[in-house]
Design a protein around this motif. Structure first.
Motif, PDB file in Angstrom:
ATOM      1  N   PHE A   1       6.766 -14.540  18.343  1.00 25.31           N
ATOM      2  CA  PHE A   1       6.941 -15.521  19.411  1.00 25.31           C
ATOM      3  C   PHE A   1       5.885 -15.430  20.507  1.00 25.31           C
ATOM      4  O   PHE A   1       5.668 -16.395  21.230  1.00 25.31           O
ATOM      5  N   CYS A   2       5.257 -14.268  20.645  1.00 29.42           N
ATOM      6  CA  CYS A   2       4.241 -14.106  21.695  1.00 29.42           C
ATOM      7  C   CYS A   2       3.094 -15.078  21.452  1.00 29.42           C
ATOM      8  O   CYS A   2       2.529 -15.079  20.369  1.00 29.42           O
ATOM      9  N   PRO A   3       2.745 -15.896  22.457  1.00 30.83           N
ATOM     10  CA  PRO A   3       1.531 -16.688  22.283  1.00 30.83           C
ATOM     11  C   PRO A   3       0.374 -15.725  21.987  1.00 30.83           C
ATOM     12  O   PRO A   3       0.232 -14.713  22.667  1.00 30.83           O
ATOM     13  N   ASN A   4      -0.364 -15.996  20.937  1.00 26.05           N
ATOM     14  CA  ASN A   4      -1.461 -15.119  20.518  1.00 26.05           C
ATOM     15  C   ASN A   4      -1.006 -13.857  19.789  1.00 26.05           C
ATOM     16  O   ASN A   4      -1.775 -12.913  19.626  1.00 26.05           O
ATOM     17  N   GLY A   5       0.261 -13.827  19.364  1.00 25.90           N
ATOM     18  CA  GLY A   5       0.761 -12.739  18.525  1.00 25.90           C
ATOM     19  C   GLY A   5       0.505 -11.354  19.063  1.00 25.90           C
ATOM     20  O   GLY A   5       0.706 -11.079  20.240  1.00 25.90           O
ATOM     21  N   LYS A   6       0.020 -10.490  18.157  1.00 27.21           N
ATOM     22  CA  LYS A   6      -0.182  -9.090  18.519  1.00 27.21           C
ATOM     23  C   LYS A   6      -1.220  -8.936  19.636  1.00 27.21           C
ATOM     24  O   LYS A   6      -1.068  -8.099  20.530  1.00 27.21           O
ATOM     25  N   ILE A   7      -2.257  -9.765  19.580  1.00 24.05           N
ATOM     26  CA  ILE A   7      -3.304  -9.679  20.612  1.00 24.05           C
ATOM     27  C   ILE A   7      -2.707 -10.025  21.974  1.00 24.05           C
ATOM     28  O   ILE A   7      -2.923  -9.334  22.970  1.00 24.05           O
ATOM     29  N   GLY A   8      -1.904 -11.079  22.001  1.00 24.83           N
ATOM     30  CA  GLY A   8      -1.261 -11.492  23.254  1.00 24.83           C
ATOM     31  C   GLY A   8      -0.361 -10.405  23.796  1.00 24.83           C
ATOM     32  O   GLY A   8      -0.353 -10.115  24.998  1.00 24.83           O
ATOM     33  N   ARG A   9       0.380  -9.788  22.895  1.00 24.25           N
ATOM     34  CA  ARG A   9       1.285  -8.702  23.307  1.00 24.25           C
ATOM     35  C   ARG A   9       0.491  -7.548  23.908  1.00 24.25           C
ATOM     36  O   ARG A   9       0.816  -7.048  24.983  1.00 24.25           O
TER      37      ARG A   9
END
Ligand code: ZN
Length: 232
Positions: A206-214
């Motif tokens: 769900f994080c915008p930008n997935g793992k990178i966003g997280r």
């Protein structure tokens, strides 16, 4: 426990935190009170602990000097991830801080400036953060029972088995993406009450930008956490 050693007058407050879980001495800076917290095992000799503090005086001074100033001693303020210049203007005593598109206006020579800024930020957090949590709750189909805003020392958010969400109101200073990350993190705990790989997969889904966003949000909180705690 006997404590014979006389406390030397350090120029900053020292919080003594005895704990059965402490295995060794550790020092950390307390950004709220511009002091230090010393964690130590139960019954640790105070004389030895004082020597430990003395050995770290230079480090402590350096860390304390590097702390950002509170908003009433600063010329700029971070709100929702954007830095605004603080403009102090002659105004009537009842004037409340006001956020414009390019500046943050406060009354000059206001003895209550810091309290007024805090009230402004808390009120803004109260309006915006629950709305954002509701939005993500719908997107993720993860319903929470209630949301509270608190001023916690070390956590940005939490949730419990009653599906109640807690957010630190200071997140109002963080960029929206960081606020969203903390909300997504807590809402994901409603499905996985742990930090398992399944939990992180849900967060990153769900994080915008997935793992990178997280990772970017986690890094932002690590870098700016002290600023959030120090602003007011
Ligand atoms: Zn968590």
């Amino acid at each position: 426990m006997t404590q014979n050693a006389k406390e030397p007058p350090f120029p900053w407050p020292v919080k003594w935190k005895y704990s059965s879980r402490s295995r060794r001495l550790s020092l950390r800076i307390d950004p709220r009170c511009s002091g230090v917290v010393l964690s130590l095992p139960l019954n640790f000799p105070k004389e030895k602990a004082l020597l430990f503090i003395r050995a770290h005086i230079e480090w402590i001074q350096k860390q304390l000097e590097a702390l950002p100033p509170p908003a009433d001693q600063a010329n700029e303020i971070l709100i929702e991830g954007k830095t605004y210049p603080i403009v102090r203007v002659p105004e009537r005593p009842s004037f409340r801080p006001k956020l414009c598109s390019d500046k943050f206006i406060v009354r000059e020579n206001d003895p209550n400036e810091l309290a007024r800024i805090e009230a402004f930020l808390k009120a803004r957090a109260k309006i915006l953060l629950p709305v954002l949590a509701k939005k993500w709750s719908e997107i993720m189909q993860a319903e929470f029972s209630r949301i509270t805003l608190r001023d916690t020392k070390s956590r940005w958010g939490s949730c419990n088995t009653q599906r109640a969400i807690m957010l630190n109101w200071r997140l109002i200073l963080a960029p929206k993406a960081v606020q969203e990350y903390v909300i997504i993190h807590e809402l994901s705990h409603l499905t996985h009450f742990n930090h398992s790989p399944d939990f992180w997969a849900l967060v990153e889904n769900f994080c915008p930008n997935g793992k990178i966003g997280r990772k970017e949000s986690e890094k932002w909180l690590k870098n700016y956490g002290i600023k959030l705690q120090r602003t007011v």
